[in-house]
Write an enzyme that holds these catalytic residues in place. Sequence first.
Site, PDB file in Angstrom:
ATOM      1  N   HIS A 143      40.997  39.330  44.385  1.00 33.04           N
ATOM      2  CA  HIS A 143      42.355  39.089  43.887  1.00 33.04           C
ATOM      3  C   HIS A 143      43.236  38.731  45.080  1.00 33.04           C
ATOM      4  O   HIS A 143      43.165  39.408  46.120  1.00 33.04           O
ATOM      5  CB  HIS A 143      42.875  40.342  43.174  1.00 33.04           C
ATOM      6  CG  HIS A 143      44.233  40.175  42.584  1.00 33.04           C
ATOM      7  ND1 HIS A 143      44.436  39.505  41.392  1.00 33.04           N
ATOM      8  CD2 HIS A 143      45.455  40.550  43.031  1.00 33.04           C
ATOM      9  CE1 HIS A 143      45.738  39.500  41.130  1.00 33.04           C
ATOM     10  NE2 HIS A 143      46.380  40.128  42.103  1.00 33.04           N
TER      11      HIS A 143
ATOM     12  N   ASP B 265      42.749  44.288  37.279  1.00 33.46           N
ATOM     13  CA  ASP B 265      43.174  44.367  38.694  1.00 33.46           C
ATOM     14  C   ASP B 265      43.467  45.801  39.123  1.00 33.46           C
ATOM     15  O   ASP B 265      44.381  46.053  39.914  1.00 33.46           O
ATOM     16  CB  ASP B 265      44.429  43.492  38.905  1.00 33.46           C
ATOM     17  CG  ASP B 265      44.134  42.007  38.685  1.00 33.46           C
ATOM     18  OD1 ASP B 265      45.068  41.279  38.300  1.00 33.46           O
ATOM     19  OD2 ASP B 265      42.964  41.611  38.858  1.00 33.46           O
TER      20      ASP B 265
ATOM     21  N   GLU C 180      38.231  48.674  33.477  1.00 35.21           N
ATOM     22  CA  GLU C 180      38.738  48.120  32.220  1.00 35.21           C
ATOM     23  C   GLU C 180      40.181  47.674  32.351  1.00 35.21           C
ATOM     24  O   GLU C 180      40.578  46.658  31.812  1.00 35.21           O
ATOM     25  CB  GLU C 180      38.563  49.156  31.097  1.00 35.21           C
ATOM     26  CG  GLU C 180      37.087  49.299  30.732  1.00 35.21           C
ATOM     27  CD  GLU C 180      36.884  50.146  29.494  1.00 35.21           C
ATOM     28  OE1 GLU C 180      36.267  51.212  29.654  1.00 35.21           O
ATOM     29  OE2 GLU C 180      37.344  49.756  28.413  1.00 35.21           O
TER      30      GLU C 180
ATOM     31  N   ARG D  10      38.637  34.502  33.385  1.00 34.74           N
ATOM     32  CA  ARG D  10      38.590  35.098  32.043  1.00 34.74           C
ATOM     33  C   ARG D  10      38.672  36.615  32.178  1.00 34.74           C
ATOM     34  O   ARG D  10      38.135  37.178  33.126  1.00 34.74           O
ATOM     35  CB  ARG D  10      37.276  34.726  31.341  1.00 34.74           C
ATOM     36  CG  ARG D  10      37.049  33.240  31.175  1.00 34.74           C
ATOM     37  CD  ARG D  10      37.873  32.640  30.094  1.00 34.74           C
ATOM     38  NE  ARG D  10      37.596  33.242  28.785  1.00 34.74           N
ATOM     39  CZ  ARG D  10      38.383  33.027  27.725  1.00 34.74           C
ATOM     40  NH1 ARG D  10      39.478  32.311  27.853  1.00 34.74           N
ATOM     41  NH2 ARG D  10      38.097  33.564  26.559  1.00 34.74           N
TER      42      ARG D  10
ATOM     43  N   GLU E 141      41.648  31.727  52.970  1.00 33.54           N
ATOM     44  CA  GLU E 141      40.820  31.842  54.186  1.00 33.54           C
ATOM     45  C   GLU E 141      40.401  33.303  54.382  1.00 33.54           C
ATOM     46  O   GLU E 141      39.266  33.593  54.739  1.00 33.54           O
ATOM     47  CB  GLU E 141      41.606  31.351  55.410  1.00 33.54           C
ATOM     48  CG  GLU E 141      41.716  29.831  55.490  1.00 33.54           C
ATOM     49  CD  GLU E 141      42.711  29.399  56.562  1.00 33.54           C
ATOM     50  OE1 GLU E 141      43.228  28.273  56.449  1.00 33.54           O
ATOM     51  OE2 GLU E 141      42.968  30.205  57.491  1.00 33.54           O
TER      52      GLU E 141
HETATM   53  C1  GRF Z   1      41.263  32.086  44.547  1.00 32.95           C
HETATM   54  O1  GRF Z   1      42.561  31.804  44.943  1.00 32.95           O
HETATM   55  C2  GRF Z   1      41.139  33.546  44.246  1.00 32.95           C
HETATM   56  O2  GRF Z   1      42.119  34.310  44.868  1.00 32.95           O
HETATM   57  C3  GRF Z   1      41.327  33.637  42.777  1.00 32.95           C
HETATM   58  O3  GRF Z   1      40.872  32.432  42.226  1.00 32.95           O
HETATM   59  C4  GRF Z   1      40.923  31.430  43.223  1.00 32.95           C
HETATM   60  C5  GRF Z   1      39.572  30.832  43.200  1.00 32.95           C
HETATM   61  O4  GRF Z   1      39.329  29.976  44.179  1.00 32.95           O
HETATM   62  N1  GRF Z   1      40.575  34.753  42.249  1.00 32.95           N
HETATM   63  P1  GRF Z   1      37.847  29.371  44.311  1.00 32.95           P
HETATM   64  O5  GRF Z   1      37.441  28.849  42.946  1.00 32.95           O
HETATM   65  O6  GRF Z   1      36.952  30.470  44.772  1.00 32.95           O
HETATM   66  O7  GRF Z   1      38.033  28.291  45.321  1.00 32.95           O
END
Ligand code: GRF
Length: 203
Positions: A108, A144, A141, A90, A171
């Site tokens: 991100h 990203d 704000e 969100r 990973e």
């Molecule tokens: C991940 O790919 C992350 O990059 C993005 O949302 C996804 C969440 O994965 N922000 P999880 O719910 O932490 O497994």
Amino acid sequence: TRVGVLISGTGTNLQALIEQARRPSSCAEIVVVISNRPGVQGLKRASMAGIQTRVVDHKLYGSRAEFDGTIDRVLEEFGVELVCLAGFMRILTGTFVKKWTGKLLNIHPSLLPSFKGVNAQKQALQAGVRVTGCTVHFVAEEVDAGAIVVQEPVPVLAHDTEESLSDRIREAEHRAFPTALELVAGGSVQLGDDGHILWKTQN
Ligand code: GRF
């Protein structure tokens, strides 16, 4: 530091943060996990770890402001000092971001500022980059675009699909986010008044 984690789904990043906070040397204590969607696997992970959970279902709120206001109330109820957005899907309102400035971290799946927004992994494949990665940053704000705390590079391989690349990036996320959590929770890094990272010299 009392930490709140916001999730929307699987919670593999949450799991990595839980395991980090369990280490004796950790400065972080995860005191609540909040999901905007009911019944997701991340909530089970939290419960298994003995962490309190709350669901704040965005579909039940007439406005973003009301949704964010409820999230804020839950965070205050638990005395949260640092918020981690771990796969939280969100966009938070400016009011919320302003209040939690310097105490709000997001992960991100790209090396920001490249490939902002959704499907960052797909953007990297389409751009033909040979190196992408993940970024943990303070939330500002602008989406990203906040000050970067930790990044980890991830190679793009010849036969990568969106899925194989996403798995490899995830990973890296599971290393980067715990590292960033400790840096901020432990006071090594904070958000300067100028919006840039401030590394605190440990006296
Ligand atoms: C991940 O790919 C992350 O990059 C993005 O949302 C996804 C969440 O994965 N922000 P999880 O719910 O932490 O497994």
